[in-house]
Scaffold this motif. Structure first.
Motif, mmCIF file in Angstrom:
data_model
loop_
_atom_site.group_PDB
_atom_site.id
_atom_site.type_symbol
_atom_site.label_atom_id
_atom_site.label_comp_id
_atom_site.label_asym_id
_atom_site.label_seq_id
_atom_site.Cartn_x
_atom_site.Cartn_y
_atom_site.Cartn_z
ATOM 1 N N PRO A 1 -7.393 -8.122 4.002
ATOM 2 C CA PRO A 1 -8.842 -7.986 3.081
ATOM 3 C C PRO A 1 -9.485 -6.510 3.623
ATOM 4 N N GLU A 2 -10.059 -5.815 2.609
ATOM 5 C CA GLU A 2 -10.761 -4.523 2.517
ATOM 6 C C GLU A 2 -11.853 -4.966 1.637
ATOM 7 N N GLY A 3 -12.873 -5.465 2.214
ATOM 8 C CA GLY A 3 -13.817 -5.890 1.453
ATOM 9 C C GLY A 3 -13.606 -7.093 0.554
ATOM 10 N N ALA A 4 -13.779 -6.806 -0.816
ATOM 11 C CA ALA A 4 -13.357 -7.877 -1.842
ATOM 12 C C ALA A 4 -12.009 -7.553 -2.592
ATOM 13 N N ASP A 5 -11.348 -6.588 -1.817
ATOM 14 C CA ASP A 5 -9.981 -6.168 -2.321
ATOM 15 C C ASP A 5 -8.927 -6.647 -1.351
ATOM 16 N N VAL A 6 -7.679 -6.443 -1.777
ATOM 17 C CA VAL A 6 -6.578 -6.658 -0.926
ATOM 18 C C VAL A 6 -5.737 -5.340 -0.603
ATOM 19 N N ARG A 7 -5.460 -5.045 0.571
ATOM 20 C CA ARG A 7 -4.641 -3.889 1.099
ATOM 21 C C ARG A 7 -3.442 -4.333 1.421
ATOM 22 N N ILE A 8 -2.349 -3.773 0.733
ATOM 23 C CA ILE A 8 -0.995 -3.884 1.211
ATOM 24 C C ILE A 8 -0.452 -2.346 1.418
ATOM 25 N N ALA A 9 -0.131 -2.335 2.660
ATOM 26 C CA ALA A 9 0.383 -1.186 3.194
ATOM 27 C C ALA A 9 1.732 -1.156 3.592
ATOM 28 N N VAL A 10 2.814 -0.343 3.150
ATOM 29 C CA VAL A 10 3.881 0.089 3.699
ATOM 30 C C VAL A 10 4.301 1.421 4.342
ATOM 31 N N SER A 11 4.104 1.151 5.758
ATOM 32 C CA SER A 11 4.297 2.495 6.549
ATOM 33 C C SER A 11 5.908 2.814 7.127
#
Length: 632
Positions: free
Chosen positions: A424-434
């Protein structure tokens, strides 16, 4: 009538010999000698000639008679001052019947005897009309020049041969942020020329003053200038030279190009946006064409794969059949994504799990990733909210990001790693591909999301993958960005608004429809007609096939059917014409007509009848079964 000499008492003798008279007659200024009674003793040639008096006969006239009443009233106090021993001066305009108004300077000077006694006074008249008119015209010219310079929209700056500022107009004050009073007399190069250019400015100016050829005189050049706050800005400069008796003056007209450059940048941005829009439009048409070409054969693959999976269930071949079906389903999802983009259609929203989407994408590409020796990790925070999103489109985004990371790691020595994080990132959803690959150069970081831009060799990339990802992210109310982690490599971060809705459980698949009778399958592609018939027969339908609209109408006219599945676009009579024939001649059957189309982006839009149902190719058997089960 002028008085005669005999009418006045004799004036006291005044010292005025013949030599003095000759000298006074030779002077251009008008002169008269008056005695203590304010009567004329002598008037020189300039005065008598100007006034039109005879050379003789005026002796003994009063000053009032000589100059007239009006001028006498203005200057009689001056005569009194001279007789009291004080020189006096008067300047102004005087009337003249012969010459018109004149501007004169009148000096009244005491006339003394050798012992100092005042015997009378001299009147000297200097006509300065020409000088005053010249000064007046010069003043008007100066005021006009000042108005032009002060009102100029461009900076007007003048310097002398020492490089010191002589003129600095209001536009220069506004442009550079320096008041005129602070600039007059200051070296121009030390104030408005950027420090790195000052040496070249000084040496070039000195070279020209020493007789060198001019390099910027009479030309328009673009340079960098410096404001008072230290900001550099582009400007256009034109310099001219003015030669005066006191030396040369160099006048520069300088125009601030900041707004021009901003406008050019905005125009370039708009032009790039237009080009990008045209590319996206071209890409949409391309994708629609590709999707259409794939739809019919893909429908066959999907149908046959599903039936193969059903037929081999519980056998050693079930796993292989499932893999074929998964691959076919993935192709279908990709085609649907392409079509959704081409149509600019809003995504189909439903509650989905970001972790489930990421895991499915990793599993889909697991074999290729393992083959390249890439270690993939998934770190998902259980507190991550669900998404209201189109699952297929987000799956496509994650698969694309993983594929790009895989390509970036090819050829890298040492461990190859891809990390997927969901949190989660605040009320958002964070999807990261590194990934720990070479990263993306800063020079192209802003362009990686442009359509058709790719760093891959020819034949290995189309440049539309990340553009598709961005379009999908924006359509979901989010965005995607490229980051450069401190440890190296590249990180693509997808941010999407979270949803308070719980992830819905998978819908229960409807049971195959029970025997409903006969169904006519109409399609000009024999392979599609065959697979549709196979699916329907598995569910208990009796099937018949027609390969064009004319054959379908003839069959319907001769035989009885309980349902009709017809392709839309066919040679001759199309599916819409078949439907209208059924509505007119078999109205009871009109509610059980299903139209199939793989060309929803064709040149002519589909005008579907309200009572008809539509199934878009490529479709899965479950979707066809749901539609057939809904027929009444």
């Amino acid at each position: 009538m002028c008085p005669t000499r005999s009418e006045h008492p004799a004036a006291p003798p005044l010292p005025l010999d013949g030599a003095a008279r000759r000298l006074l007659d030779a002077l251009p200024l008008r002169a008269a000698l008056m005695d203590r009674t304010r009567r004329v003793v002598y008037a020189n040639r300039a005065l008598t000639g100007f006034a039109g008096l005879p050379r003789r006969g005026y002796r003994g006239w009063t000053e009032q008679q000589l100059v007239g009443d009006a001028l006498w009233r203005q200057s009689r106090h001056l005569a009194a001052a001279a007789l009291a021993g004080r020189p006096a001066r008067w300047e102004g305009r005087v009337p003249s019947r012969r010459h018109g108004p004149r501007h004169v300077v009148r000096h009244y000077v005491p006339a003394r005897a050798r012992g100092g006694r005042i015997l009378g006074y001299w009147i000297f008249v200097l006509d300065v009309t020409d000088r005053v008119e010249t000064e007046r015209r010069a003043d008007a010219t100066e005021r006009l020049r000042a108005a032009i310079v002060d009102g100029a929209l461009d900076c007007v700056i003048a310097i002398d041969e020492e490089g010191l500022v002589r003129e600095w107009n209001p536009a220069a004050e506004a442009t550079f942020g320096i008041a005129r009073a602070s600039m007059i007399g200051k070296p121009l190069g030390d104030v408005i020329v950027p420090e790195r250019h000052r040496q070249a400015h000084a040496s070039g100016f000195a070279r020209y003053l020493a007789g060198g050829a001019p390099r910027i005189l009479g030309r328009r050049v673009e340079i960098e200038a410096l404001r008072a706050n230290g900001e550099e800005f582009p400007c256009e400069l034109a310099v001219s030279e003015v030669r005066l008796a006191s030396g040369r003056i160099f006048v520069a007209s300088l125009r601030d190009l900041t707004s021009v450059r901003a406008a050019e940048a905005e125009l370039a941005r708009q032009r790039a946006s237009l080009v990008q829009a045209e590319r996206m439009s071209a890409m949409g048409s391309l994708l629609a064409g590709v999707a259409h070409e794939l739809n019919n054969p893909l429908s066959i693959v999907i149908g046959q794969a599903a039936m193969l999976a059903e037929a081999t269930e519980g056998s050693p071949h079930a796993a292989r059949a499932a893999k074929v079906q998964d691959a076919a389903d993935r192709c279908a999802r990709i085609v649907r994504t392409f079509l959704a983009m081409a149509r600019q259609k809003p995504p189909r929203r439903e509650p989905v799990s970001a972790e489930a989407i990421a895991r499915a994408a990793i599993e889909l590409l697991a074999y290729g990733l393992r083959s390249d020796g890439i270690e993939v990790t998934l770190d998902a925070d259980p507190a991550t909210p669900s998404l209201s999103a189109d699952q297929d489109q987000l799956h496509q985004v994650l698969a694309n990001l993983l594929t790009n990371a895989q390509a970036a790691l090819r050829g890298r020595d040492g461990p190859r790693r891809i990390a997927v994080t969901v949190c989660p990132e605040g009320a958002d959803v964070r999807i990261a591909v590194s990934d720990n690959g070479p990263g993306v150069a800063a020079a192209i970081a802003e362009r990686v999301f442009e359509p058709f831009f790719t760093t891959k060799p020819v034949g290995q990339g189309t440049g539309i993958g990340l553009a598709v990802c961005r379009s999908i992210a924006i359509a979901h109310g989010g965005g995607i960005a490229l980051e450069s982690p401190p440890e190296g490599g590249a990180r693509f971060v997808l941010r999407l608004p979270g949803s308070p809705l719980a992830v819905a459980e998978p819908e229960a698949q409807p049971q195959p429809a029970r025997l409903r009778g006969r169904v006519l399958v109409v399609d000009d592609e024999p392979g599609i007609a065959e697979v549709v018939c196979d699916i329907l027969r598995t569910d208990g339908w009796e099937t018949a096939v027609a390969h064009d609209g004319n054959a379908a109408i003839a069959t319907l006219a001769a035989e009885r059917f309980d349902a009709v599945l017809s392709d839309v676009r066919m040679p001759g009579q199309d599916g819409i014409a078949v439907f209208h024939w059924i509505a007119a001649h078999r109205p009871g059957l009109a509610g059980r007509v299903v139209l199939m189309s793989g060309d929803v982006m064709g040149s002519a839009p589909l005008a579907l009848p309200e009572a008809a149902r539509l199934v878009e190719k490529p479709f899965e058997p479950a979707e066809l079964r749901r539609v057939m089960a809904s027929l009444t």
